[in-house]
Scaffold this motif. Structure first.
Motif, short mmCIF file in Angstrom:
data_model
loop_
_atom_site.label_atom_id
_atom_site.label_comp_id
_atom_site.label_asym_id
_atom_site.label_seq_id
_atom_site.Cartn_x
_atom_site.Cartn_y
_atom_site.Cartn_z
N ASP A 130 -18.50 25.95 -16.60
CA ASP A 130 -18.67 25.36 -15.27
C ASP A 130 -17.80 24.35 -14.76
O ASP A 130 -17.58 24.25 -13.47
N ARG A 131 -17.12 23.56 -15.79
CA ARG A 131 -16.18 22.40 -15.27
C ARG A 131 -14.96 23.19 -14.95
O ARG A 131 -14.32 22.70 -13.96
N ILE A 132 -14.47 24.30 -15.46
CA ILE A 132 -13.19 24.51 -15.19
C ILE A 132 -13.18 25.86 -14.17
O ILE A 132 -12.52 25.76 -13.24
N ASN A 133 -14.50 26.65 -14.06
CA ASN A 133 -14.49 27.61 -12.97
C ASN A 133 -15.66 27.22 -12.04
O ASN A 133 -16.92 27.18 -12.45
N PRO A 134 -15.15 26.92 -10.71
CA PRO A 134 -16.31 26.53 -9.83
C PRO A 134 -17.26 27.71 -9.55
O PRO A 134 -18.40 27.47 -9.10
N LYS A 135 -16.67 28.97 -9.66
CA LYS A 135 -17.78 30.12 -9.53
C LYS A 135 -18.66 30.27 -10.89
O LYS A 135 -19.61 31.01 -10.84
N ARG A 136 -18.47 29.50 -11.90
CA ARG A 136 -19.23 29.38 -13.00
C ARG A 136 -19.37 30.78 -13.73
O ARG A 136 -20.53 31.16 -14.11
N GLN A 137 -18.35 31.39 -13.78
CA GLN A 137 -18.25 33.03 -14.27
C GLN A 137 -17.39 32.81 -15.30
O GLN A 137 -16.38 32.06 -15.65
N VAL A 138 -17.50 33.82 -16.43
CA VAL A 138 -16.70 33.95 -17.45
C VAL A 138 -15.75 35.38 -16.92
O VAL A 138 -16.24 36.16 -16.14
N PRO A 139 -14.70 35.77 -17.24
CA PRO A 139 -13.56 34.98 -18.41
C PRO A 139 -13.20 33.62 -17.84
O PRO A 139 -12.71 33.42 -16.63
N VAL A 140 -13.02 32.63 -18.87
CA VAL A 140 -12.33 31.38 -18.72
C VAL A 140 -11.32 31.20 -19.87
O VAL A 140 -11.74 31.54 -20.87
N LEU A 141 -10.07 31.00 -19.70
CA LEU A 141 -9.09 30.70 -20.64
C LEU A 141 -8.42 29.56 -20.89
O LEU A 141 -8.23 28.66 -19.59
N ILE A 142 -8.31 28.95 -22.11
CA ILE A 142 -7.53 27.57 -22.17
C ILE A 142 -6.49 27.44 -23.09
O ILE A 142 -6.71 28.18 -24.24
N ASP A 143 -5.53 27.30 -22.59
CA ASP A 143 -4.06 27.34 -23.37
C ASP A 143 -3.55 25.88 -23.34
O ASP A 143 -2.83 25.76 -22.55
N GLY A 144 -3.88 25.12 -24.38
CA GLY A 144 -3.43 23.70 -24.23
C GLY A 144 -3.88 22.97 -22.91
O GLY A 144 -5.12 23.02 -22.61
N PRO A 145 -3.03 22.45 -22.29
CA PRO A 145 -3.32 21.81 -20.98
C PRO A 145 -3.45 22.85 -19.87
O PRO A 145 -4.23 22.28 -18.69
N LEU A 146 -3.28 24.17 -20.15
CA LEU A 146 -3.61 25.19 -18.96
C LEU A 146 -5.06 25.49 -18.85
O LEU A 146 -5.34 26.19 -20.09
N GLU A 147 -5.76 25.63 -17.92
CA GLU A 147 -7.00 26.17 -17.80
C GLU A 147 -6.95 26.92 -16.60
O GLU A 147 -6.72 26.69 -15.53
N LEU A 148 -7.39 28.24 -16.88
CA LEU A 148 -7.44 29.45 -16.06
C LEU A 148 -8.73 30.16 -16.00
O LEU A 148 -9.64 30.19 -17.02
N PHE A 149 -9.12 30.59 -14.78
CA PHE A 149 -10.18 31.60 -14.75
C PHE A 149 -9.84 32.89 -13.91
O PHE A 149 -8.81 32.78 -13.11
N ASP A 150 -10.84 33.83 -13.95
CA ASP A 150 -10.60 35.13 -13.33
C ASP A 150 -9.51 36.01 -14.32
O ASP A 150 -8.58 35.75 -14.50
N SER A 151 -10.45 37.31 -14.27
CA SER A 151 -9.47 38.16 -15.34
C SER A 151 -8.28 38.61 -14.76
O SER A 151 -7.38 38.66 -15.84
N THR A 152 -7.92 38.78 -13.72
CA THR A 152 -6.87 39.27 -13.11
C THR A 152 -5.58 38.10 -13.32
O THR A 152 -4.69 38.31 -13.59
N VAL A 153 -6.05 37.13 -13.13
CA VAL A 153 -5.21 35.71 -13.04
C VAL A 153 -4.61 35.74 -14.54
O VAL A 153 -3.49 35.43 -14.91
N ILE A 154 -5.83 35.78 -15.39
CA ILE A 154 -5.42 35.55 -16.83
C ILE A 154 -4.34 36.75 -17.46
O ILE A 154 -3.50 36.66 -18.01
N ALA A 155 -4.91 37.91 -16.76
CA ALA A 155 -4.11 39.15 -17.18
C ALA A 155 -2.63 38.86 -16.79
O ALA A 155 -1.60 39.15 -17.62
N GLU A 156 -2.38 38.45 -15.63
CA GLU A 156 -0.94 37.88 -14.94
C GLU A 156 -0.12 36.95 -15.97
O GLU A 156 0.99 36.95 -16.33
N TYR A 157 -1.05 35.89 -16.53
CA TYR A 157 -0.36 35.01 -17.46
C TYR A 157 0.11 35.52 -18.82
O TYR A 157 1.26 35.37 -18.95
N PHE A 158 -0.75 36.55 -19.23
CA PHE A 158 -0.45 37.28 -20.35
C PHE A 158 0.86 38.07 -20.30
O PHE A 158 1.67 38.28 -20.98
#
Ligand SMILES: N[C@@H](CCC(=O)N[C@@H](CS)C(=O)NCC(=O)O)C(=O)O
Length: 218
Positions: free
Chosen positions: A48-76
């Motif tokens: 809820d803190r990281i994603n204002p849409k309060r949805q999963v998936p959420v990713l935490i990589d050190g100081p980086l916090e992401l949400f949305d499956s497609t945004v996370i896949a682009e990071y990968f």
């Protein structure tokens, strides 16, 4: 790297499969999930803190916090370009991205609607949803043509399409046998260790919740 997901999350499963394909070690924390509830996801403070849409998936990589499956896949994809999950050419990459977006935003919501409509199978909206799912299969068969993958090479679009058809099958609309190329593609995709692991875990969750598995995956 940590991912918050749900044991039956379509969008979370996209990320978990991509992480395995990329060889990225991730810690996964599943939120509570009640298959029989109309609002199946439990709440989680970090999500809820990281994603204002309060949805999963959420990713935490050190100081980086992401949400949305497609945004996370682009990071990968940027982290591990040596194991691409988008095709090689600019146009094919655009095609695969468009197809993935269509599955995420147009097809999958209709497929998921079948979950809510399963108590009213005779309602007009149920028939409309089933027709949309059939059109989804027809569209994939046409897109696939005589290739092994939906666009040029195995990509995030194949991952999304595989998961969407798995959910459709779980919700009573399995891939019709008449779509020969698509059925062969399905077998090709589910033979991948990443897909077998993540979808196997989902089916185990279904079994534990005493929900019937789709026929082809039993
Ligand atoms: N566009 C988002 C969609 C995420 C999404 O809808 N997640 C679902 C689980 S599959 C969820 O958290 N639903 C709970 C809710 O909306 O309250 C993505 O790609 O990550």
């Amino acid at each position: 790297m940590k991912v918050y997901s749900g044991p039956m999350s379509f969008y979370g499963a996209k990320v978990l499969i991509a992480a395995i394909e990329k060889g990225l070690p991730i810690e996964v924390e599943f939120l509570g999930f009640d298959l029989r509830s109309p609002t199946p996801y439990g709440r989680h403070d970090e999500v809820d803190r990281i994603n204002p849409k309060r949805q999963v998936p959420v990713l935490i990589d050190g100081p980086l916090e992401l949400f949305d499956s497609t945004v996370i896949a682009e990071y990968f994809e940027d982290l591990v370009p040596s194991r691409p999950l988008w095709p090689a050419t600019i146009r094919d990459r655009a095609r695969a991205r468009l197809l993935e977006m269509k599955i995420d935003e147009i097809w999958f919501p209709k497929i998921l609607r079948l979950r809510d409509l399963r108590w009213t199978p005779d309602a007009a909206e149920s028939a409309e949803c089933r027709a949309v799912v059939r059109a989804f299969y027809e569209g994939l068969e046409e897109t696939l043509g005589d290739r092994d993958f939906l666009v040029a090479s195995f990509s995030n679009a194949d991952i999304a399409a595989y998961l969407a058809q798995l959910f459709a099958a779980m919700l009573g609309e399995p891939m019709p046998a008449e779509f020969k190329a698509l059925n062969a593609w399905r077998k090709r995709i589910e033979a991948r260790p990443s897909v077998a692991k993540v979808c196997g875990d989902m089916l185990d969750h279904l079994a534990a919740a005493r929900f019937p598995a789709p026929q082809f995956a039993a």
